[in-house]
Motif scaffolding. Structure first.
Motif, short mmCIF file in Angstrom:
data_model
loop_
_atom_site.label_atom_id
_atom_site.label_comp_id
_atom_site.label_asym_id
_atom_site.label_seq_id
_atom_site.Cartn_x
_atom_site.Cartn_y
_atom_site.Cartn_z
N VAL A 293 -4.19 -0.38 32.18
CA VAL A 293 -3.82 -1.43 33.13
C VAL A 293 -3.48 -2.72 32.38
N PHE A 294 -4.29 -3.08 31.40
CA PHE A 294 -4.11 -4.35 30.70
C PHE A 294 -3.40 -4.21 29.35
N PHE A 295 -3.46 -3.04 28.76
CA PHE A 295 -2.78 -2.80 27.50
C PHE A 295 -2.41 -1.33 27.42
N PRO A 296 -1.40 -0.98 26.62
CA PRO A 296 -0.92 0.40 26.58
C PRO A 296 -1.97 1.36 26.03
N LEU A 297 -1.95 2.58 26.53
CA LEU A 297 -2.87 3.60 26.06
C LEU A 297 -2.66 3.91 24.58
N SER A 298 -1.43 3.75 24.12
CA SER A 298 -1.13 4.04 22.72
C SER A 298 -1.84 3.08 21.77
N ALA A 299 -2.34 1.95 22.27
CA ALA A 299 -3.05 0.99 21.43
C ALA A 299 -4.51 1.38 21.22
N MET A 300 -4.97 2.41 21.93
CA MET A 300 -6.36 2.85 21.82
C MET A 300 -6.52 3.82 20.65
N PRO A 301 -7.75 3.95 20.16
CA PRO A 301 -7.99 4.98 19.16
C PRO A 301 -7.69 6.37 19.74
N GLU A 302 -7.30 7.28 18.89
CA GLU A 302 -6.88 8.60 19.36
C GLU A 302 -7.99 9.35 20.09
N TRP A 303 -9.24 9.23 19.61
CA TRP A 303 -10.35 9.93 20.26
C TRP A 303 -10.55 9.41 21.68
N LEU A 304 -10.30 8.12 21.90
CA LEU A 304 -10.46 7.54 23.23
C LEU A 304 -9.31 7.95 24.14
N GLN A 305 -8.13 8.13 23.59
CA GLN A 305 -6.98 8.58 24.38
C GLN A 305 -7.24 9.95 24.99
N HIS A 306 -7.98 10.80 24.29
CA HIS A 306 -8.29 12.12 24.82
C HIS A 306 -9.24 12.04 26.03
N ILE A 307 -10.10 11.04 26.04
CA ILE A 307 -11.01 10.84 27.17
C ILE A 307 -10.27 10.21 28.35
N VAL A 308 -9.46 9.21 28.05
CA VAL A 308 -8.76 8.44 29.07
C VAL A 308 -7.77 9.30 29.87
N LYS A 309 -7.27 10.36 29.30
CA LYS A 309 -6.31 11.19 30.02
C LYS A 309 -6.92 11.87 31.25
N TYR A 310 -8.24 11.81 31.39
CA TYR A 310 -8.90 12.38 32.57
C TYR A 310 -9.14 11.34 33.66
#
Length: 170
Positions: free
Chosen positions: A146-163
């Motif tokens: 919402v506030f910043f792009p998902l691509s700016a997150m660490p890769e391990w967190l991107q796997h969690i956020v996709k849910y």
């Protein structure tokens, strides 16, 4: 067997607000849907209003449907106001069909109303609603793009956020 044709696509320069506006709209619809349904139905459950409604000629599905339609209309109005305000006050670029935006707002509102109904079913008291709702909603606010792009997150967190449903809705 295959040939690839590449074409350049002309795009407009996007400002941070152009990225932020859809997230703010999605966040506001989520907050409204989850908290309004959760609080109201737990209050009705605590006060015995839901049991008393069974004694009326109105069917339970009619009562729930009326609540859902009302909140979806509020979500549409809310999304419209936020988008128009973003376009007018901040010159945000909104590209796409208004009807498609309305459909997405309705589908997103329906999704989060379902989450609100789940929370209202789990919560025993009205005081437990904010705790339960915030356990689910709060991480989505900051981790769903919402506030910043998902691509700016660490890769391990991107796997969690996709849910998180807010990621796709925003």
């Amino acid at each position: 067997l295959f040939t690839i044709k590449t074409k350049e696509v002309a795009s407009k320069n996007q400002k941070y607000l152009d990225f932020l506006l859809p997230g703010i709209v999605a966040m506001s619809i989520m907050q409204m849907a989850v908290f309004s349904v959760s609080f109201v139905f737990v209050e009705y459950k605590e006060k015995g209003i839901l049991k008393r409604l069974l004694a009326t000629p109105m069917r339970p599905y009619q009562f729930v449907t009326a609540n859902v339609i009302t909140r979806l209309l509020v979500a549409l109005v809310q999304a419209t106001i936020l988008i128009l305000l973003g376009m007018w006050a901040f010159q945000a670029q909104v590209i796409g069909s208004p009807l498609l935006l309305a459909l997405i707002a309705i589908l997103g509102g329906t999704m989060f109303l379902g989450l609100g109904f789940i929370i209202s079913g789990i919560a025993k008291t009205e005081e437990s609603v904010p705790a339960l709702a915030n356990i689910i909603v709060f991480p989505m606010l900051f981790l769903s793009g919402v506030f910043f792009p998902l691509s700016a997150m660490p890769e391990w967190l991107q796997h969690i956020v996709k849910y998180f449903p807010l990621s796709y809705f925003a």
